[in-house]
Design a protein around this motif. Sequence first.
Motif, PDB file in Angstrom:
ATOM      1  N   LEU A  45       0.839  -1.195   0.000  1.00  0.00           N
ATOM      2  CA  LEU A  45       0.000   0.000   0.000  1.00  0.00           C
ATOM      3  C   LEU A  45       0.869   1.237   0.000  1.00  0.00           C
ATOM      4  O   LEU A  45       1.921   1.262   0.625  1.00  0.00           O
ATOM      5  N   ARG A  46       0.373   2.267  -0.687  1.00  0.00           N
ATOM      6  CA  ARG A  46       1.131   3.513  -0.703  1.00  0.00           C
ATOM      7  C   ARG A  46       0.641   4.415   0.419  1.00  0.00           C
ATOM      8  O   ARG A  46      -0.559   4.561   0.630  1.00  0.00           O
ATOM      9  N   GLN A  56       9.852  -9.587  -3.410  1.00  0.00           N
ATOM     10  CA  GLN A  56      11.045  -8.820  -3.770  1.00  0.00           C
ATOM     11  C   GLN A  56      10.848  -8.118  -5.110  1.00  0.00           C
ATOM     12  O   GLN A  56      11.116  -6.922  -5.250  1.00  0.00           O
ATOM     13  N   ASP A  57      10.318  -8.858  -6.090  1.00  0.00           N
ATOM     14  CA  ASP A  57      10.056  -8.283  -7.420  1.00  0.00           C
ATOM     15  C   ASP A  57       9.095  -7.116  -7.333  1.00  0.00           C
ATOM     16  O   ASP A  57       9.372  -6.010  -7.794  1.00  0.00           O
ATOM     17  N   ASP A  58       7.924  -7.404  -6.706  1.00  0.00           N
ATOM     18  CA  ASP A  58       6.861  -6.401  -6.631  1.00  0.00           C
ATOM     19  C   ASP A  58       7.342  -5.133  -5.949  1.00  0.00           C
ATOM     20  O   ASP A  58       7.095  -4.026  -6.415  1.00  0.00           O
ATOM     21  N   LEU A  59       8.044  -5.343  -4.818  1.00  0.00           N
ATOM     22  CA  LEU A  59       8.428  -4.190  -4.007  1.00  0.00           C
ATOM     23  C   LEU A  59       9.444  -3.317  -4.736  1.00  0.00           C
ATOM     24  O   LEU A  59       9.294  -2.095  -4.781  1.00  0.00           O
ATOM     25  N   THR A  60      10.449  -3.949  -5.335  1.00  0.00           N
ATOM     26  CA  THR A  60      11.452  -3.132  -6.036  1.00  0.00           C
ATOM     27  C   THR A  60      10.800  -2.362  -7.193  1.00  0.00           C
ATOM     28  O   THR A  60      11.071  -1.175  -7.383  1.00  0.00           O
ATOM     29  N   ASN A  61       9.899  -3.037  -7.905  1.00  0.00           N
ATOM     30  CA  ASN A  61       9.191  -2.339  -8.991  1.00  0.00           C
ATOM     31  C   ASN A  61       8.403  -1.156  -8.464  1.00  0.00           C
ATOM     32  O   ASN A  61       8.410  -0.070  -9.033  1.00  0.00           O
ATOM     33  N   LYS A  62       7.707  -1.388  -7.358  1.00  0.00           N
ATOM     34  CA  LYS A  62       6.835  -0.361  -6.793  1.00  0.00           C
ATOM     35  C   LYS A  62       7.647   0.823  -6.280  1.00  0.00           C
ATOM     36  O   LYS A  62       7.246   1.977  -6.436  1.00  0.00           O
ATOM     37  N   ILE A  63       8.812   0.531  -5.676  1.00  0.00           N
ATOM     38  CA  ILE A  63       9.646   1.634  -5.167  1.00  0.00           C
ATOM     39  C   ILE A  63      10.067   2.534  -6.316  1.00  0.00           C
ATOM     40  O   ILE A  63       9.968   3.758  -6.247  1.00  0.00           O
ATOM     41  N   ALA A 118       8.543   2.789  -9.248  1.00  0.00           N
ATOM     42  CA  ALA A 118       7.386   3.415  -9.870  1.00  0.00           C
ATOM     43  C   ALA A 118       6.861   4.592  -9.052  1.00  0.00           C
ATOM     44  O   ALA A 118       6.429   5.598  -9.612  1.00  0.00           O
ATOM     45  N   THR A 119       6.884   4.454  -7.704  1.00  0.00           N
ATOM     46  CA  THR A 119       6.272   5.504  -6.877  1.00  0.00           C
ATOM     47  C   THR A 119       7.295   6.458  -6.292  1.00  0.00           C
ATOM     48  O   THR A 119       6.937   7.379  -5.572  1.00  0.00           O
ATOM     49  N   LYS A 120       8.569   6.217  -6.569  1.00  0.00           N
ATOM     50  CA  LYS A 120       9.651   7.041  -5.994  1.00  0.00           C
ATOM     51  C   LYS A 120       9.539   7.106  -4.481  1.00  0.00           C
ATOM     52  O   LYS A 120       9.694   8.169  -3.878  1.00  0.00           O
ATOM     53  N   ALA A 121       9.213   5.978  -3.860  1.00  0.00           N
ATOM     54  CA  ALA A 121       9.035   5.946  -2.409  1.00  0.00           C
ATOM     55  C   ALA A 121      10.359   6.166  -1.713  1.00  0.00           C
ATOM     56  O   ALA A 121      11.408   5.758  -2.206  1.00  0.00           O
ATOM     57  N   ARG A 122      10.306   6.840  -0.550  1.00  0.00           N
ATOM     58  CA  ARG A 122      11.520   7.089   0.229  1.00  0.00           C
ATOM     59  C   ARG A 122      11.648   6.127   1.404  1.00  0.00           C
ATOM     60  O   ARG A 122      12.683   6.037   2.044  1.00  0.00           O
ATOM     61  N   ARG A 167      17.614   0.112   0.006  1.00  0.00           N
ATOM     62  CA  ARG A 167      18.642   1.116   0.277  1.00  0.00           C
ATOM     63  C   ARG A 167      19.288   1.575  -1.030  1.00  0.00           C
ATOM     64  O   ARG A 167      19.524   2.751  -1.237  1.00  0.00           O
ATOM     65  N   ILE A 168      19.526   0.618  -1.911  1.00  0.00           N
ATOM     66  CA  ILE A 168      20.124   0.961  -3.200  1.00  0.00           C
ATOM     67  C   ILE A 168      19.183   1.863  -3.994  1.00  0.00           C
ATOM     68  O   ILE A 168      19.605   2.778  -4.698  1.00  0.00           O
ATOM     69  N   LEU A 169      17.874   1.628  -3.815  1.00  0.00           N
ATOM     70  CA  LEU A 169      16.890   2.451  -4.510  1.00  0.00           C
ATOM     71  C   LEU A 169      16.521   3.695  -3.699  1.00  0.00           C
ATOM     72  O   LEU A 169      15.479   4.311  -3.913  1.00  0.00           O
ATOM     73  N   ASP A 170      17.373   4.019  -2.691  1.00  0.00           N
ATOM     74  CA  ASP A 170      17.186   5.214  -1.864  1.00  0.00           C
ATOM     75  C   ASP A 170      15.873   5.208  -1.078  1.00  0.00           C
ATOM     76  O   ASP A 170      15.175   6.202  -1.004  1.00  0.00           O
ATOM     77  N   ALA A 171      15.539   4.063  -0.506  1.00  0.00           N
ATOM     78  CA  ALA A 171      14.392   4.030   0.405  1.00  0.00           C
ATOM     79  C   ALA A 171      14.827   3.317   1.680  1.00  0.00           C
ATOM     80  O   ALA A 171      15.587   2.362   1.603  1.00  0.00           O
ATOM     81  N   GLN A 172      14.362   3.809   2.815  1.00  0.00           N
ATOM     82  CA  GLN A 172      14.750   3.182   4.087  1.00  0.00           C
ATOM     83  C   GLN A 172      13.711   2.157   4.511  1.00  0.00           C
ATOM     84  O   GLN A 172      12.529   2.377   4.336  1.00  0.00           O
TER      85      GLN A 172
END
Lengths: 290, 127
Positions: B7-8, B30-37, B39-43, B71-76
């Motif tokens: 959920l966003r 893992q797939d879904d989450l990395t894609n979603k991060i 796509a949504t530029k989540a922090r 972390r690599i995708l800049d989200a904590q």
Amino acid sequence: MNRLASRLPAIVEQHQREILAEWVRLQLESGNWRAGRLQESQLRDESQKFIGLLAGTLQNTVQFDARNAQWAELREFLSELSRSRATQGFSPSQVATFVFSLKQPIFGRLRLALAKEPEALADAMWEINTLLDALGLYTTEVYQQAREAVISRQQEELIELSTPVVELWPGILALPLIGTLDSERTQVVMETLLQRLVATGSSIAVIDITGVPTVDTLVAQHLLKTVSAAQLMGADCIISGIRPQIAQTIVHLGIDLSAVATKASLSDAFALALKRRGLAVTSSTAAARG
Amino acid sequence: MDRVPILRLGDCLLVTVQVDMHDELAMSLQDDLTNKIVATKARGVLIDISALEMVDSFIGRMLGNIASMSRILDAQTVVVGMQPAVAITLVELGLSLPGIRTALNVDAGLALLRRALDRGDEGGYVD
């Protein structure tokens, strides 16, 4: 050799009263029964009941077998006797002597009855000997089981009693540990602490080891495990109550506690916990004066 | 096939694991989450595992991997609501999830994430 049926049951049955009288007399003379809190009348009743059951069961079988239903009644009686003697303060050997002391009157009776048949006498002696030995050992076994049950119950109670988790402040828990930490206890301590963390929603736990006499590598490892588990759940731990000797021991053993905040006293740890939660304790009189 | 819902929540993502994780589900998460991060530029990512009653070393490692990928995708990443039994199991397995922040519940986790983002931490190293 096709032996005749044992003569033992008939003789015991026939002379039951004489054997009982002799047995009770011997027991009273020996003074063994005085060791605990036992009434003479009770000793008589028990002796009578035992010999009655024994004579009854002998009609069916002369081989003792704890799993055989034929012995169930006698076994039940002996278990009860053994347990009650244990609480009356008798030692296991005194309980077994109750059964063993029956040998003398029965042997005497057998000798009289089978005086002219040495072979039958020897057989009957052997049978009653084995049988009473087995019954005597059985009482010891029950006695031991009763004691072990008491010990294990006390152990459980001790474990439960020794792990209180108290709330010092909303959101701050304290776990005063007293006594030696072994693996089993640490497991209980860990579970209790973590469950209370969830139940109270606390984010800081103070583990106070003032009451832990010695800290070795194993205890330290247990403590560190508890701290890691709490951290995984999102709570911080502070270890307090480290006595000077224990601090020295920890360093000499090369245990690394740098991952955990440690304080010398519980009050220091509490102050740190309050600070981490952004709280402060101030003096109300000073405020009034100011 | 069931999936773990993501959920966003503002600039954060909330992952609630509500069924026992099996390996396949973990991989698809893992797939879904990395894609979603991406796509949504989540922090920030909050993983709520309060319904998770069993873990094995694979799931433990997977949680660690998700944190590293985020972390690599800049989200904590903050893991919240771990059950006592799960925490004990992970410690016994020797997986203390270094580098992952944890919190008692979603509220506390969100507050922690908010503070960290306000401080402008660079997704990276946890002290």
